[in-house]
Scaffold this motif. Structure first.
Motif, PDB file in Angstrom:
ATOM      1  N   HIS A  67      78.053  52.672  32.587  1.00 17.91           N
ATOM      2  CA  HIS A  67      78.540  53.744  33.465  1.00 17.91           C
ATOM      3  C   HIS A  67      78.429  55.089  32.769  1.00 17.91           C
ATOM      4  O   HIS A  67      77.951  56.066  33.372  1.00 17.91           O
ATOM      5  N   ARG A  68      78.845  55.172  31.521  1.00 19.91           N
ATOM      6  CA  ARG A  68      78.756  56.417  30.754  1.00 19.91           C
ATOM      7  C   ARG A  68      77.293  56.855  30.599  1.00 19.91           C
ATOM      8  O   ARG A  68      76.994  58.049  30.558  1.00 19.91           O
ATOM      9  N   ILE A  95      88.556  57.019  33.999  1.00 19.71           N
ATOM     10  CA  ILE A  95      87.104  57.175  33.850  1.00 19.71           C
ATOM     11  C   ILE A  95      86.463  57.408  35.208  1.00 19.71           C
ATOM     12  O   ILE A  95      85.702  58.352  35.402  1.00 19.71           O
ATOM     13  N   SER A 363      77.032  60.548  26.747  1.00 21.57           N
ATOM     14  CA  SER A 363      76.289  60.486  28.007  1.00 21.57           C
ATOM     15  C   SER A 363      74.822  60.197  27.697  1.00 21.57           C
ATOM     16  O   SER A 363      74.368  60.295  26.553  1.00 21.57           O
TER      17      SER A 363
END
Length: 381
Positions: A67-68, A95, A363
């Motif tokens: 997800h990040r 988050i 990221s």
């Protein structure tokens, strides 16, 4: 090394399923590993820093890392209806609220949890209770989610009671179900407790039945040695540094056994030494499902080692899982094998810069920028 193309977009969404737990991590950054081993004795008190409560287990570690890294990821796991579950949900909510969408509440069983013992300059150790994860079945994976994703990752089957019963029949049913929808399938393992049923399960038989339906098999060297050659595992583990004694001959032998069992791509995690990639031929790679690489020839018959990036290690909790997340995130963007391995190594390295499995992660853009800026690599594998 050419720069990683960070502009490539993910081709598909992903599912991270399997074991989840709440990690309870005593603050041990001021405690040297060798000192802890000498001092942790009956009746002895060791003062720690603040305890960290963190998301844990494969679903959290790999799923949140994907997800990040910009992958639309659904988390499928069982949590209880208790205070540990509320803490987990709150951590997910901070988050992204959408991460709660696919969680399954099991009111009959306690949420899994782990005490992570992580002193300085030493690999982590765990006290772990699987809790509600023990009751995960193929039925927990919703057909609608499978229709909307291109990759399915399942983690820690040795720690899930239903997955090891009857020589892994439920694990096999799960992967057969997923494969029927045409997804690329991925599996990660863990070293089970040798005194429990998980450690005494017939792992060779389980893998022989299941791996034909697993495209990407992503174990650590400890995990696969435990399952395929227990006597060698015990002998090398007794030295105190199993990884140090693994050579190219052993890696080729283990990966060849796994290829013959049916998987198409093998990534063996080697801790501080990096990762080892072994792949099959184009004919078998072409059966990988939705997330199959577009340039199969560049992935064919590889036997490649990728060393670690250099970081100041504050903890190793979740580093293997986040390494997997990097690998899968790069594959979903159709990157080259070289780029994919560097992303995998980079994600795992960033994880080690914090004691928990999530807060050190970058990221996608920042991770690519760090790798492209000549991040120093350890010279030896």
């Amino acid at each position: 090394m050419h720069s990683i193309d960070k502009t490539k977009k993910p081709r598909y969404a992903a599912i991270a399923a399997g074991l989840v737990c709440l990690d309870i991590i005593p603050g041990m950054q001021n405690i040297e590993g060798s000192d802890f081993d000498r001092q942790f004795l009956p009746g002895k008190l060791i003062e720690t820093d603040e305890t960290l409560l963190s998301t844990g287990g494969s679903v959290s570690n790999t799923g949140l890392a994907m997800h990040r890294l910009g992958i639309d990821t659904k988390l499928i796991c069982r949590i209880g209806n208790d205070s540990f579950a509320e803490i987990l949900k709150d951590l997910y909510r901070k988050i992204d609220e959408r991460l709660l969408d696919s969680l399954i509440v099991d009111s009959d069983h306690m949420t899994g949890h782990a005490y992570v013992i992580n002193p300085r300059n030493q690999d982590r150790r765990f006290f772990h209770h699987p809790g509600s994860s023990d009751y995960f079945t193929a039925k927990d994976v919703d057909d609608a989610l499978l229709k909307s994703a291109g990759l399915f990752h399942f983690g820690y089957p040795p720690m899930i009671r239903t997955m090891i019963a009857d020589e892994g029949s439920e694990l096999l049913a799960l992967y057969q179900k997923v494969k029927n929808y045409g997804l690329t399938t991925s599996m990660d393992m863990c070293v089970p407790d040798p005194t429990r049923s998980s450690g005494q399960a017939p792992w060779n038989k389980i893998l022989q039945k299941t791996l034909p339906y697993v495209d990407l098999f992503l174990p650590s060297i400890e995990e696969i040695l435990f399952m395929l050659d227990r006597s060698l595992y015990e002998r090398l583990a007794s030295t105190g540094d199993l990884i140090k004694h693994v050579d190219d001959v052993l890696l080729r032998d283990l990966s060849q056994q796994l290829l013959e069992m049916g998987c198409k791509v093998i990534l063996i995690k080697m801790g501080y030494r990096g990762v080892f990639l072994r792949t099959s031929d184009t004919k078998r790679l072409s059966t990988m499902g939705a997330s199959c690489p577009s340039d199969l020839s560049s992935w064919e018959n590889l036997s490649v080692k990728q060393p670690c990036f250099e970081v100041e290690v504050k903890g190793t909790c979740g580093s293997g899982d986040t390494c997997i997340a990097g690998f899968l995130s790069a594959l979903l963007r159709d990157l080259s094998p070289e780029e994919t391995l560097k992303i995998a190594a980079g994600a795992g390295a960033c994880c080690c810069e914090q004691p928990d499995a999530f807060s050190g992660l970058l990221s996608w853009d920042k991770l690519c920028d760090r790798i492209n800026s000549n991040w120093k690599i350890k010279t030896e594998f």
